[in-house]
Design an enzyme around this catalytic site. Structure first.
Site, PDB file in Angstrom:
ATOM      1  CB  SER A 244       7.751  -3.334 -34.332  1.00  0.00           C
ATOM      2  OG  SER A 244       6.494  -3.199 -33.702  1.00  0.00           O
ATOM      3  CG  ASP A 470       8.846   2.338 -29.388  1.00  0.00           C
ATOM      4  OD1 ASP A 470       7.634   2.365 -29.686  1.00  0.00           O
ATOM      5  OD2 ASP A 470       9.674   1.627 -29.982  1.00  0.00           O
ATOM      6  CG  HIS A 497       7.555   1.791 -33.331  1.00  0.00           C
ATOM      7  ND1 HIS A 497       7.911   0.935 -32.315  1.00  0.00           N
ATOM      8  CD2 HIS A 497       6.950   1.013 -34.273  1.00  0.00           C
ATOM      9  CE1 HIS A 497       7.537  -0.297 -32.609  1.00  0.00           C
ATOM     10  NE2 HIS A 497       6.956  -0.279 -33.800  1.00  0.00           N
TER      11      HIS A 497
END
Length: 529
Positions: A244, A470, A497
């Site tokens: 991320s 995602d 995710h």
């Protein structure tokens, strides 16, 4: 080496560490799995490029016993807890301001689980995202996930808490736990007024040391810290895996220190070409798409609180959520649960398909006037303990983003608020969007720059991993990052995710081949979660 900390510094109690976002949802899934089985160019000043940094780069880390929170904050999975017990910890000293190497310093918390094999390659550094998530607690989880494979044999697994985060010193502290329970704003797009936007600077400075601390939290400073850590660990080149926001950190490191890169795994990519407004709209569109996939699943179950028509799922959610904007519900512990907290509970559950049944349970309870199940998901997302104590991950997120993200005028903020409500209509509160940027009065200007990590010369081959479903870093961002870096893209079919924390054999195998032998998956390779 001498160390100084800001005058008046106070920090959150280290015993208050809990599981950080965004790995909370993945940790929930892990319990089930294991139980059953322009870019601003780097500054050309000498101090930013190594001259005078020797005493930091050459420091020896004194590894010893970790703070109890590194073990206590793990999910209740024996393999993970055992990995945490094997961890050793140290503090890395770095300059607070890389343009003032004789000034105040910062201590970066580091955890390490040593390689078990006879032929180690070096360290693999981890970042779990956020920004603001602590890496010291991620290392045991990743070590447990990779145990049985070759990576823990060949690499020390190293996590670190970026400056301002977790056990690093100083740590960002802007709110009391009571203020966090009352939904104190943690985003520049929160319910700010000019008065509160000015006041938050004082609150964060008072809780974290001083305004200089707030001025040196951006990703470019963290990338410099990571290069100091690489050197202190004895690695000639950096081997890194980031999830991320960790893909932004890895990309910025690649831009600033391409000659020091050995291997980068960038998972759940943040698009380096999109500015703040466009990326937030993209994120919101991804959340809406993920919500619709959840709704489609919900309607295959025996009883779905969103009804039976997928086309009406957003309207059904708004019917449940919007009344909370004016009339919050009261949870069993006495807390008021309004639109924001309930919506955060839903979004938290969207991080992993394994959490979809928990969202259904929460919405089912909400129909009867009980908010507790959604509140529990929200609490896990924010790292709130049973005793009501929070980690500082989201306070750090706000502070770091004030130095990374673009800022907006009142007119721009209002327009962006309308655009976001259109992009994610199930979270539209039905009220006027805020017009005040919460970062407007931050004591330093943003330092990241957009776009970033473009036209990098001399960068080795990089592996980008991106899931098609995602919810918060959409697949399009992964495609863009891979194209920008000239990297190999591994596409993962699934609603998740962060895939390297999903215990998927296909993903783990590709990551191991790359980290150990620098062998990339074939062009067009795909995995399925």
């Amino acid at each position: 080496m001498p160390h100084t900390t800001p005058a008046g510094f106070r920090r959150k109690d280290e015993e208050r560490r809990r599981w950080p976002k965004p790995v909370m949802a993945a940790a929930t899934a892990l319990v089930l799995l294991l139980a059953g089985c322009s870019g601003a160019a780097p500054n050309d000043d000498d101090s930013a490029n190594g001259v005078g940094l020797e005493r930091f780069m050459e420091q020896e880390l004194a590894f010893g016993a970790c703070d109890a929170s590194v073990v206590d904050s793990q999910p209740p999975v024996p393999q993970v807890v055992e990995a945490a017990k094997k961890a050793e910890c140290a503090m890395l000293t770095v300059p607070m301001d890389y343009e003032d190497l004789d000034g105040e310093t910062v201590e970066i918390a580091v955890s390490r689980i040593s390689a078990t094999g006879d032929n180690p390659i070096g360290s693999v550094l981890l970042n779990p995202g956020g920004p603001g998530a602590a890496g010291t607690t991620l290392a045991p989880l990743v070590n447990a996930l990779w145990t049985g494979g070759p990576i823990p044999e060949r690499f020390d697994i190293v996590g670190f808490d970026p400056r301002g985060v977790g056990l690093s010193n100083p740590a960002i502290d802007c709110y009391s736990d009571e203020e966090r329970d009352a939904d104190a704003p943690l985003s520049a797009l929160g319910t700010w007024t000019e008065e509160s936007a000015r006041a938050i600077v004082d609150k964060c400075a008072d809780g974290s040391g001083n305004e200089e601390v707030l001025a040196h939290l951006g990703t470019r400073d963290v990338a410099r810290d990571m290069d100091v850590l690489r050197s202190a660990l004895g690695d000639d080149k950096l081997t890194y895996a980031g999830v991320s926001y960790g893909t932004r950190l890895g990309s910025v490191y690649a831009e600033m220190f391409p000659e020091n890169v050995r291997a980068l795994v960038l998972d759940g990519a943040v698009d380096p070409l999109m500015d703040t407004a466009d990326r937030r709209i993209q994120l919101s569109e991804g959340v809406q798409a993920s919500f619709q996939r959840f709704a489609d699943f919900c309607m295959t179950q025996a009883a779905c609180p969103l009804g039976t028509d997928p086309a009406q799922a957003t309207a059904a959610a708004q019917e449940l959520l919007q009344p909370l904007e004016e009339e919050p519900l009261v949870a069993a512990d006495g807390r008021e649960v309004g639109f924001l907290s309930a919506g955060e509970g839903i979004v938290s559950g969207l991080y992993s398909e394994a959490s979809w049944p928990a969202i259904i349970a929460g919405l089912t309870e909400l129909e009867t006037g009980r908010p507790d199940a959604l509140l529990a998901i929200r609490d896990g997302y924010y790292g709130r303990s049973d005793s009501g104590e929070y980690t500082n991950s989201f306070e750090a997120l706000f502070a770091i983003n004030c130095l990374d993200e673009q800022r907006f005028t009142e007119e721009e903020m209002t327009q962006l608020g309308h655009d976001l409500n259109e992009a994610v209509p199930f979270l539209d509160p039905g009220s006027t969007p805020p017009a005040q940027d919460g970062c407007e009065f931050w004591p330093a200007e943003p330092t990241l720059g957009y776009p970033y990590a473009t036209d990098i010369d001399g960068l080795p081959e990089v592996l980008v991993i991106s899931a098609t479903g995602d919810p918060v870093t959409p697949h399009e961002g992964g495609i863009s990052l891979a194209d920008t870096l000239g990297a190999r893209l591994l596409t993962v079919d699934g609603n998740q995710h962060g895939t390297i924390i999903s215990a998927n054999a296909c993903v783990d195998g590709a990551v191991a081949d790359y980290l150990i032998d620098l062998e990339l998956p074939d062009e067009g390779a795909r995995c399925t979660i």
